[in-house]
Scaffold this motif. Structure first.
Motif, mmCIF file in Angstrom:
data_model
loop_
_atom_site.group_PDB
_atom_site.id
_atom_site.type_symbol
_atom_site.label_atom_id
_atom_site.label_comp_id
_atom_site.label_asym_id
_atom_site.label_seq_id
_atom_site.Cartn_x
_atom_site.Cartn_y
_atom_site.Cartn_z
ATOM 1 N N VAL A 217 1.038 -1.522 -0.029
ATOM 2 C CA VAL A 217 0.414 -0.237 -0.106
ATOM 3 C C VAL A 217 1.106 1.042 -0.213
ATOM 4 N N VAL A 218 0.923 2.021 -0.582
ATOM 5 C CA VAL A 218 1.685 3.102 -1.402
ATOM 6 C C VAL A 218 1.675 4.363 -0.232
ATOM 7 N N GLU A 219 -0.359 4.579 -0.657
ATOM 8 C CA GLU A 219 -1.090 5.664 -0.245
ATOM 9 C C GLU A 219 -2.295 5.398 0.141
ATOM 10 N N GLU A 220 -2.874 5.715 1.322
ATOM 11 C CA GLU A 220 -4.833 5.144 1.101
ATOM 12 C C GLU A 220 -5.118 7.293 1.833
ATOM 13 N N GLY A 221 -5.990 6.956 1.751
ATOM 14 C CA GLY A 221 -6.550 8.790 2.274
ATOM 15 C C GLY A 221 -8.194 8.532 1.797
ATOM 16 N N THR A 222 -8.816 10.173 1.764
ATOM 17 C CA THR A 222 -9.947 9.633 0.897
ATOM 18 C C THR A 222 -10.079 10.215 -0.348
ATOM 19 N N PRO A 223 -11.000 10.152 -0.759
ATOM 20 C CA PRO A 223 -10.713 10.094 -2.397
ATOM 21 C C PRO A 223 -10.388 12.138 -2.424
ATOM 22 N N SER A 224 -10.373 12.774 -2.070
ATOM 23 C CA SER A 224 -10.150 14.292 -2.402
ATOM 24 C C SER A 224 -8.743 13.941 -1.894
ATOM 25 N N GLU A 225 -8.368 13.419 -0.729
ATOM 26 C CA GLU A 225 -6.623 13.109 -0.671
ATOM 27 C C GLU A 225 -6.516 12.183 -1.930
ATOM 28 N N ILE A 226 -6.165 11.590 -2.196
ATOM 29 C CA ILE A 226 -5.673 10.877 -3.619
ATOM 30 C C ILE A 226 -6.000 11.170 -4.615
ATOM 31 N N PHE A 227 -7.015 12.358 -5.095
ATOM 32 C CA PHE A 227 -7.224 12.632 -6.455
ATOM 33 C C PHE A 227 -6.765 13.202 -6.690
ATOM 34 N N ASN A 228 -7.076 14.663 -5.371
ATOM 35 C CA ASN A 228 -6.107 16.534 -5.728
ATOM 36 C C ASN A 228 -5.064 16.698 -5.001
ATOM 37 N N ASN A 229 -4.784 15.632 -3.960
ATOM 38 C CA ASN A 229 -3.472 16.072 -3.695
ATOM 39 C C ASN A 229 -2.659 14.727 -3.361
ATOM 40 N N PRO A 230 -2.527 14.207 -4.124
ATOM 41 C CA PRO A 230 -1.975 12.790 -3.145
ATOM 42 C C PRO A 230 -0.226 12.985 -2.977
ATOM 43 N N LYS A 231 0.483 12.018 -2.223
ATOM 44 C CA LYS A 231 1.390 12.938 -2.031
ATOM 45 C C LYS A 231 2.650 11.740 -2.654
ATOM 46 N N SER A 232 2.765 10.537 -2.605
ATOM 47 C CA SER A 232 3.678 9.578 -3.758
ATOM 48 C C SER A 232 3.913 9.509 -4.732
ATOM 49 N N ASP A 233 5.029 10.216 -5.234
ATOM 50 C CA ASP A 233 5.175 10.857 -6.549
ATOM 51 C C ASP A 233 4.165 9.060 -7.178
ATOM 52 N N ARG A 234 5.151 8.088 -6.520
ATOM 53 C CA ARG A 234 4.008 7.173 -7.440
ATOM 54 C C ARG A 234 2.532 6.847 -7.901
ATOM 55 N N THR A 235 2.037 7.561 -6.272
ATOM 56 C CA THR A 235 0.826 7.868 -7.097
ATOM 57 C C THR A 235 0.232 9.087 -8.444
ATOM 58 N N LYS A 236 1.031 9.993 -7.619
ATOM 59 C CA LYS A 236 1.023 11.253 -8.549
ATOM 60 C C LYS A 236 0.863 10.542 -10.202
ATOM 61 N N GLN A 237 2.064 9.487 -10.213
ATOM 62 C CA GLN A 237 2.416 8.830 -11.851
ATOM 63 C C GLN A 237 1.173 8.345 -12.381
ATOM 64 N N PHE A 238 0.938 7.897 -11.165
ATOM 65 C CA PHE A 238 -0.086 6.952 -11.837
ATOM 66 C C PHE A 238 -1.065 7.846 -12.214
ATOM 67 N N LEU A 239 -1.776 8.445 -12.255
ATOM 68 C CA LEU A 239 -3.116 9.604 -11.810
ATOM 69 C C LEU A 239 -3.166 10.444 -13.206
ATOM 70 N N ARG A 240 -1.184 10.611 -13.401
ATOM 71 C CA ARG A 240 -1.192 11.083 -14.162
ATOM 72 C C ARG A 240 -1.037 10.723 -15.979
ATOM 73 N N ARG A 241 -0.909 9.909 -15.683
ATOM 74 C CA ARG A 241 -1.418 8.519 -16.813
ATOM 75 C C ARG A 241 -2.702 7.582 -17.230
ATOM 76 N N LEU A 242 -3.238 8.776 -16.192
ATOM 77 C CA LEU A 242 -4.557 8.115 -16.477
ATOM 78 C C LEU A 242 -5.390 9.320 -17.398
ATOM 79 N N VAL A 243 -4.848 10.628 -17.690
ATOM 80 C CA VAL A 243 -5.999 11.919 -18.123
ATOM 81 C C VAL A 243 -5.294 12.063 -19.440
#
Ligand code: ADP
Length: 243
Positions: A217-243
């Motif tokens: 588990v890299v990161e967990e939080g509320t949808p707003s924390e994960i989608f709007n303000n992810p902390k980990s670079d891996r999460t950011k990278q994953f979400l960026r790839r989707l847009v």
């Protein structure tokens, strides 16, 4: 409600889960996101012992089991508290829609046929398929078959429903009807863990989002924390790839 501690799972030499800790409270709707191969489905299947983890403890409601010492009887008891909705529906093709739902109620829960039919009909109404009760799965669209899968899970009245990529086998035009049904039952307060690639859905429905990568588990939080303000670079990278 659910507590996973140090869940580890390997297939041969491949370490798929590397010590997962996760806590889910009653009424939580937890989405598990992450790249393909990160271990999401395996984690879900370890919760109800469809896969047996190599290490760790799993607690569901009042049953806490060490995966290494759990007896068959204890595993059966824990399984009764969960229900799973599968990617490929897993319906019995030679049974009608109604029979697909009554089967588990009569065999696992030892309900009478009359009671099982009553429950099945109520659940089919919930997923708007009461008119298909006597059809066989092959006569239904993928979206309808998955709604039967959801009705079957609901009928068991579980403590938690585990959804394993419930829409990933569906044609795009059928995804919406299944997500709508899940959204509707989510409002009833049932605890859910959902592995999904539907980001908008995860954002709308969940109160918690877990991001996995590489068996952790890299990161967990509320949808707003994960989608709007992810902390980990891996999460950011994953979400960026989707847009
Ligand atoms: P995800 O759901 O995140 O896509 P999975 O849990 O399905 O990931 O798979 C994680 C890894 O475990 C993958 O590399 C997959 O090939 C491997 N794996 C899953 N199930 C098995 C199995 N039954 N036997 C061998 N390897 C498996």
């Amino acid at each position: 409600m659910i507590q996973l501690s140090n869940i580890q799972k390997s297939f041969g030499k491949t370490e798929v889960l590397k010590g997962i800790d996760l806590q889910v409270n009653k009424g939580d709707i937890v989405s598990i996101l992450g790249p393909s191969g990160s271990g999401k489905t395996t984690l879900l299947r370890c919760i109800n012992f469809l896969e047996k983890a190599n290490e760790g403890t799993i607690k569901v409601d009042n049953i806490a089991l060490d995966v290494k010492t759990a007896s068959k009887k204890e595993i059966t008891e824990l399984r009764k508290k969960t229900a799973m909705v599968f990617q490929n529906y897993n319906l019995f093709q030679h049974k009608t829609v109604l029979q697909n739902i009554t089967e588990g109620l009569m065999i696992v829960q030892k309900k009478s046929e009359k009671e099982a039919i009553e429950i099945a009909k109520t659940m089919l109404t919930k997923v708007s398929l009461e008119h298909k009760a006597n059809n066989y799965p092959s006569a239904l669209s993928g979206g309808q078959q998955q709604r039967v899968g959801i009705a079957r899970a609901l009928a068991l009245n579980p403590e938690v429903i585990l959804f394993d990529e419930p829409t990933s086998a569906l044609d795009p035009e059928l995804v919406g009807e299944v997500l709508d049904v899940i959204q509707k039952i989510a409002k009833e307060g049932i605890t859910m863990i959902i592995v999904t690639h539907e980001m908008n859905f995860a954002r709308d429905i969940s109160n918690r989002v877990v991001f996995m990568d590489g068996g952790v588990v890299v990161e967990e939080g509320t949808p707003s924390e994960i989608f709007n303000n992810p902390k980990s670079d891996r999460t950011k990278q994953f979400l960026r790839r989707l847009v």
